[in-house]
Design a protein around this motif. Structure first.
Motif, PDB file in Angstrom:
ATOM      1  N   CYS A  84       0.682  -1.086  -0.034  1.00  0.00           N
ATOM      2  CA  CYS A  84      -0.105  -0.030   0.087  1.00  0.00           C
ATOM      3  C   CYS A  84       0.941   1.297  -0.033  1.00  0.00           C
ATOM      4  CB  CYS A  84      -0.804   0.014   1.298  1.00  0.00           C
ATOM      5  SG  CYS A  84      -2.247  -0.973   1.029  1.00  0.00           S
ATOM      6  N   ALA A  85       2.055   1.240   0.694  1.00  0.00           N
ATOM      7  CA  ALA A  85       2.980   2.252   0.705  1.00  0.00           C
ATOM      8  C   ALA A  85       3.652   2.489  -0.700  1.00  0.00           C
ATOM      9  CB  ALA A  85       4.078   2.024   1.923  1.00  0.00           C
ATOM     10  N   LEU A  86       3.943   1.516  -1.183  1.00  0.00           N
ATOM     11  CA  LEU A  86       4.559   1.420  -2.650  1.00  0.00           C
ATOM     12  C   LEU A  86       3.703   2.146  -3.713  1.00  0.00           C
ATOM     13  CD1 LEU A  86       6.457  -1.683  -2.872  1.00  0.00           C
ATOM     14  CD2 LEU A  86       7.250   0.480  -2.903  1.00  0.00           C
ATOM     15  N   VAL A  87       2.190   1.494  -3.590  1.00  0.00           N
ATOM     16  CA  VAL A  87       1.305   2.130  -4.265  1.00  0.00           C
ATOM     17  C   VAL A  87       0.773   3.748  -4.114  1.00  0.00           C
ATOM     18  CG1 VAL A  87      -1.240   2.121  -4.725  1.00  0.00           C
ATOM     19  CG2 VAL A  87       0.011   0.246  -4.663  1.00  0.00           C
ATOM     20  N   ARG A 140      12.149   1.337  -1.202  1.00  0.00           N
ATOM     21  CA  ARG A 140      11.536   0.408  -2.137  1.00  0.00           C
ATOM     22  C   ARG A 140      11.969  -0.875  -1.814  1.00  0.00           C
ATOM     23  NH1 ARG A 140      13.889  -0.747  -6.470  1.00  0.00           N
ATOM     24  NH2 ARG A 140      12.947  -1.903  -7.716  1.00  0.00           N
ATOM     25  N   SER A 141      13.356  -0.953  -1.743  1.00  0.00           N
ATOM     26  CA  SER A 141      14.224  -2.158  -1.230  1.00  0.00           C
ATOM     27  C   SER A 141      13.666  -3.019   0.056  1.00  0.00           C
ATOM     28  CB  SER A 141      15.663  -2.104  -1.320  1.00  0.00           C
ATOM     29  OG  SER A 141      16.179  -3.182  -0.938  1.00  0.00           O
ATOM     30  N   GLU A 142      13.384  -1.812   0.856  1.00  0.00           N
ATOM     31  CA  GLU A 142      13.014  -2.583   2.040  1.00  0.00           C
ATOM     32  C   GLU A 142      11.525  -3.101   2.199  1.00  0.00           C
ATOM     33  OE1 GLU A 142      13.617   0.524   4.968  1.00  0.00           O
ATOM     34  OE2 GLU A 142      15.623   0.413   4.961  1.00  0.00           O
ATOM     35  N   ALA A 143      10.800  -2.393   1.615  1.00  0.00           N
ATOM     36  CA  ALA A 143       9.385  -2.726   1.234  1.00  0.00           C
ATOM     37  C   ALA A 143       9.093  -3.874   0.512  1.00  0.00           C
ATOM     38  CB  ALA A 143       8.524  -1.808   0.426  1.00  0.00           C
ATOM     39  N   LEU A 144       9.992  -4.027  -0.438  1.00  0.00           N
ATOM     40  CA  LEU A 144       9.956  -5.406  -1.265  1.00  0.00           C
ATOM     41  C   LEU A 144      10.546  -6.603  -0.568  1.00  0.00           C
ATOM     42  CD1 LEU A 144      11.478  -4.218  -4.809  1.00  0.00           C
ATOM     43  CD2 LEU A 144       9.020  -4.774  -4.207  1.00  0.00           C
ATOM     44  N   GLN A 145      11.473  -6.365   0.408  1.00  0.00           N
ATOM     45  CA  GLN A 145      12.026  -7.504   1.388  1.00  0.00           C
ATOM     46  C   GLN A 145      10.722  -7.863   2.259  1.00  0.00           C
ATOM     47  OE1 GLN A 145      15.527  -6.349   3.369  1.00  0.00           O
ATOM     48  NE2 GLN A 145      16.476  -5.776   1.456  1.00  0.00           N
ATOM     49  N   GLY A 169      -3.360  -4.714  -2.733  1.00  0.00           N
ATOM     50  CA  GLY A 169      -2.793  -3.636  -3.146  1.00  0.00           C
ATOM     51  C   GLY A 169      -3.859  -3.021  -4.446  1.00  0.00           C
ATOM     52  N   MET A 170      -4.169  -3.980  -5.163  1.00  0.00           N
ATOM     53  CA  MET A 170      -5.030  -3.480  -6.259  1.00  0.00           C
ATOM     54  C   MET A 170      -6.141  -2.940  -5.753  1.00  0.00           C
ATOM     55  SD  MET A 170      -4.375  -6.447  -9.210  1.00  0.00           S
ATOM     56  CE  MET A 170      -4.982  -5.465 -10.622  1.00  0.00           C
ATOM     57  N   VAL A 171      -7.119  -3.408  -4.895  1.00  0.00           N
ATOM     58  CA  VAL A 171      -8.325  -2.976  -4.303  1.00  0.00           C
ATOM     59  C   VAL A 171      -8.028  -1.556  -3.649  1.00  0.00           C
ATOM     60  CG1 VAL A 171      -9.835  -2.800  -2.316  1.00  0.00           C
ATOM     61  CG2 VAL A 171      -9.179  -5.003  -3.651  1.00  0.00           C
ATOM     62  N   VAL A 172      -6.775  -1.274  -3.175  1.00  0.00           N
ATOM     63  CA  VAL A 172      -6.541   0.072  -2.541  1.00  0.00           C
ATOM     64  C   VAL A 172      -6.115   1.006  -3.723  1.00  0.00           C
ATOM     65  CG1 VAL A 172      -4.944   1.369  -0.924  1.00  0.00           C
ATOM     66  CG2 VAL A 172      -6.038  -0.625  -0.380  1.00  0.00           C
ATOM     67  N   ALA A 173      -5.594   0.412  -4.609  1.00  0.00           N
ATOM     68  CA  ALA A 173      -5.018   1.497  -5.765  1.00  0.00           C
ATOM     69  C   ALA A 173      -6.238   1.883  -6.645  1.00  0.00           C
ATOM     70  CB  ALA A 173      -3.865   0.733  -6.625  1.00  0.00           C
ATOM     71  N   GLY A 174      -7.153   0.866  -6.794  1.00  0.00           N
ATOM     72  CA  GLY A 174      -8.259   1.430  -7.580  1.00  0.00           C
ATOM     73  C   GLY A 174      -9.325   1.860  -6.852  1.00  0.00           C
ATOM     74  N   GLN A 231       0.212   0.685 -11.216  1.00  0.00           N
ATOM     75  CA  GLN A 231       0.319  -0.721 -12.059  1.00  0.00           C
ATOM     76  C   GLN A 231       1.569  -1.078 -11.897  1.00  0.00           C
ATOM     77  OE1 GLN A 231      -1.644  -0.719 -15.978  1.00  0.00           O
ATOM     78  NE2 GLN A 231      -2.757   0.885 -15.487  1.00  0.00           N
ATOM     79  N   TYR A 232       2.670  -0.252 -12.264  1.00  0.00           N
ATOM     80  CA  TYR A 232       4.054  -0.695 -12.265  1.00  0.00           C
ATOM     81  C   TYR A 232       4.531  -1.085 -10.682  1.00  0.00           C
ATOM     82  CZ  TYR A 232       9.153  -1.004 -12.511  1.00  0.00           C
ATOM     83  OH  TYR A 232      10.263  -1.191 -12.418  1.00  0.00           O
ATOM     84  N   ALA A 233       4.138  -0.314  -9.666  1.00  0.00           N
ATOM     85  CA  ALA A 233       4.321  -0.854  -8.222  1.00  0.00           C
ATOM     86  C   ALA A 233       3.906  -2.246  -7.839  1.00  0.00           C
ATOM     87  CB  ALA A 233       3.777   0.273  -7.183  1.00  0.00           C
ATOM     88  N   ILE A 234       2.452  -2.323  -8.485  1.00  0.00           N
ATOM     89  CA  ILE A 234       2.152  -3.820  -8.225  1.00  0.00           C
ATOM     90  C   ILE A 234       2.792  -5.039  -8.980  1.00  0.00           C
ATOM     91  CG2 ILE A 234      -0.081  -5.192  -8.312  1.00  0.00           C
ATOM     92  CD1 ILE A 234      -1.440  -2.588  -7.446  1.00  0.00           C
ATOM     93  N   ARG A 235       2.781  -4.577 -10.191  1.00  0.00           N
ATOM     94  CA  ARG A 235       3.511  -5.431 -11.060  1.00  0.00           C
ATOM     95  C   ARG A 235       4.844  -6.121 -10.497  1.00  0.00           C
ATOM     96  NH1 ARG A 235       1.818  -2.938 -15.822  1.00  0.00           N
ATOM     97  NH2 ARG A 235       3.825  -2.029 -15.975  1.00  0.00           N
ATOM     98  N   GLU A 236       5.688  -5.053 -10.068  1.00  0.00           N
ATOM     99  CA  GLU A 236       6.985  -5.086  -9.463  1.00  0.00           C
ATOM    100  C   GLU A 236       6.966  -6.181  -8.355  1.00  0.00           C
ATOM    101  OE1 GLU A 236      10.568  -2.294  -8.669  1.00  0.00           O
ATOM    102  OE2 GLU A 236       8.698  -1.641  -7.774  1.00  0.00           O
ATOM    103  N   VAL A 237       6.028  -6.607  -7.660  1.00  0.00           N
ATOM    104  CA  VAL A 237       6.145  -7.421  -6.447  1.00  0.00           C
ATOM    105  C   VAL A 237       5.623  -8.737  -7.057  1.00  0.00           C
ATOM    106  CG1 VAL A 237       5.557  -5.517  -4.874  1.00  0.00           C
ATOM    107  CG2 VAL A 237       3.868  -7.141  -5.926  1.00  0.00           C
ATOM    108  N   GLU A 238       5.158  -9.195  -8.206  1.00  0.00           N
ATOM    109  CA  GLU A 238       4.796 -10.241  -8.834  1.00  0.00           C
ATOM    110  C   GLU A 238       5.928 -11.224  -9.018  1.00  0.00           C
ATOM    111  OE1 GLU A 238       0.631  -9.152 -10.820  1.00  0.00           O
ATOM    112  OE2 GLU A 238       2.363  -9.191 -12.080  1.00  0.00           O
TER     113      GLU A 238
END
Length: 179
Positions: free
Chosen positions: A78-81, A133-138, A157-162, A172-179
């Motif tokens: 949610c923070a990344l978004v 970003r690195s810390e969030a991804l970890q 994340g998608m529900v919050v973003a949308g 979209q990029y922030a969410i795709r990045e974690v996949e």
């Protein structure tokens, strides 16, 4: 792995509906069955349907989504978004906080815990985006050990973003990045 593929397909459908939004204006059949055959409501309908589907899937898994890994990863995403465009205005931070604490599944956790973790990540992202970003991804990676939780994190994340009616390319990029 199949769950990740499924969520990616759902996200791709969602992104395509966003990408074609306004491109044909009236939506006269050019979007095919995405709106259940109802002209004029294809892109908005499919986006609302997708978010509704994510919400119901999350609600049905609510009893399983009580781990600290899910909570922490969801707050990190949610923070990344929220910071996806490189800034987080105070009004945006407050709006996302409200979405978080009112989310049915996230109500498994005390609101103070959610706010604290979300704001820690936002503060780190604003202080040093790459390091934050690195810390969030970890933190998000820890939830990937359980496929059900990993899928729920992306859906959250998608529900919050949308929730604001738009799904920006940076989000979209922030969410795709974690996949």
């Amino acid at each position: 792995m199949a769950m990740w593929d499924k969520i990616k397909d759902q996200a791709k459908t969602f992104q395509q509906s966003q990408g074609t939004r306004g491109a044909s204006g009236s939506g006269q059949g050019s979007h095919g069955p995405t709106a259940g055959g109802r002209p004029g409501s294809s892109s908005g309908g499919s986006k609302a349907q997708l978010l509704g589907m994510f919400k119901s899937q999350l609600a049905s898994a609510k009893n399983e989504l009580k781990s600290g890994a899910y909570r922490d990863a969801s707050m990190a995403l949610c923070a990344l978004v929220a910071a996806a465009d490189g800034q987080v205005e105070p009004a945006e931070r407050q709006r996302v906080e409200e979405l978080i604490v009112s989310n049915e599944v996230l109500q498994n956790f005390p609101a103070d815990q959610l706010r604290q973790r979300f704001n820690q990540h936002v503060d780190r992202l604003l202080a040093n985006f790459e390091q934050g970003r690195s810390e969030a991804l970890q933190v998000i990676a820890k939830a990937a050990k359980k496929p059900e939780e990993a899928r729920a994190v992306v859906q959250t994340g998608m529900v919050v973003a949308g929730a604001d009616g738009t799904f920006e390319p940076s989000e979209q990029y922030a969410i795709r990045e974690v996949e």
